[in-house]
Enzyme design. Structure first.
Site, PDB file in Angstrom:
ATOM      1  N   ARG A  38       0.827  -1.218   0.000  1.00 21.72           N
ATOM      2  CA  ARG A  38       0.000   0.000   0.000  1.00 21.72           C
ATOM      3  C   ARG A  38       0.857   1.262   0.000  1.00 21.72           C
ATOM      4  O   ARG A  38       0.528   2.245  -0.660  1.00 21.72           O
ATOM      5  CB  ARG A  38      -0.952   0.015   1.192  1.00 21.72           C
ATOM      6  CG  ARG A  38      -2.003  -1.099   1.131  1.00 21.72           C
ATOM      7  CD  ARG A  38      -2.859  -1.125   2.366  1.00 21.72           C
ATOM      8  NE  ARG A  38      -2.008  -1.387   3.526  1.00 21.72           N
ATOM      9  CZ  ARG A  38      -2.368  -1.154   4.788  1.00 21.72           C
ATOM     10  NH1 ARG A  38      -3.553  -0.639   5.063  1.00 21.72           N
ATOM     11  NH2 ARG A  38      -1.547  -1.430   5.776  1.00 21.72           N
ATOM     12  N   ASN A  68      -6.217  -3.043   2.175  1.00 21.67           N
ATOM     13  CA  ASN A  68      -6.119  -4.487   2.411  1.00 21.67           C
ATOM     14  C   ASN A  68      -7.523  -5.045   2.627  1.00 21.67           C
ATOM     15  O   ASN A  68      -8.359  -4.393   3.256  1.00 21.67           O
ATOM     16  CB  ASN A  68      -5.296  -4.782   3.663  1.00 21.67           C
ATOM     17  CG  ASN A  68      -3.811  -4.616   3.441  1.00 21.67           C
ATOM     18  OD1 ASN A  68      -3.332  -4.552   2.315  1.00 21.67           O
ATOM     19  ND2 ASN A  68      -3.069  -4.541   4.527  1.00 21.67           N
TER      20      ASN A  68
END
Length: 96
Positions: A24, A42
């Site tokens: 990320r 996520n």
């Protein structure tokens, strides 16, 4: 003479070694460097969901930059087109 390239929005879902490996953060870094907008998150099944908006070649570059991460291993991903969001600015990491 062709006009400007269209702004695209894609929803991408990634599987593989994509959580706990900086995915990320690399996505946000790449998006900011390429002038892309969107978000990344996520999911509870171990995959990562992302929506990203910009020029097609920049979205492709972003994925390559994420894959270049030391521990990231994308085994599979799916992509679908979405309508662009004209008033989106920046790229964020959404918490689970």
């Amino acid at each position: 003479m062709p006009g400007p390239e269209p702004i695209l929005r894609r929803q991408l879902r990634f599987w593989g070694a994509v959580q706990g490996v900086g995915f990320r953060y690399r996505a946000r870094w790449a998006a900011q460097g390429l002038g892309l907008t969107g978000w990344v998150q996520n999911l509870s099944d171990g995959s990562v969901l992302m929506q990203v908006q910009g020029l097609e070649q920049d979205i492709d570059r972003m994925i390559l930059q994420i894959e270049a991460g030391r521990y990231v291993q994308i085994e599979n991903f799916e992509s679908k087109s979405l309508p662009p969001e004209p008033h989106e600015y920046g790229f964020s990491i959404r918490e689970d």
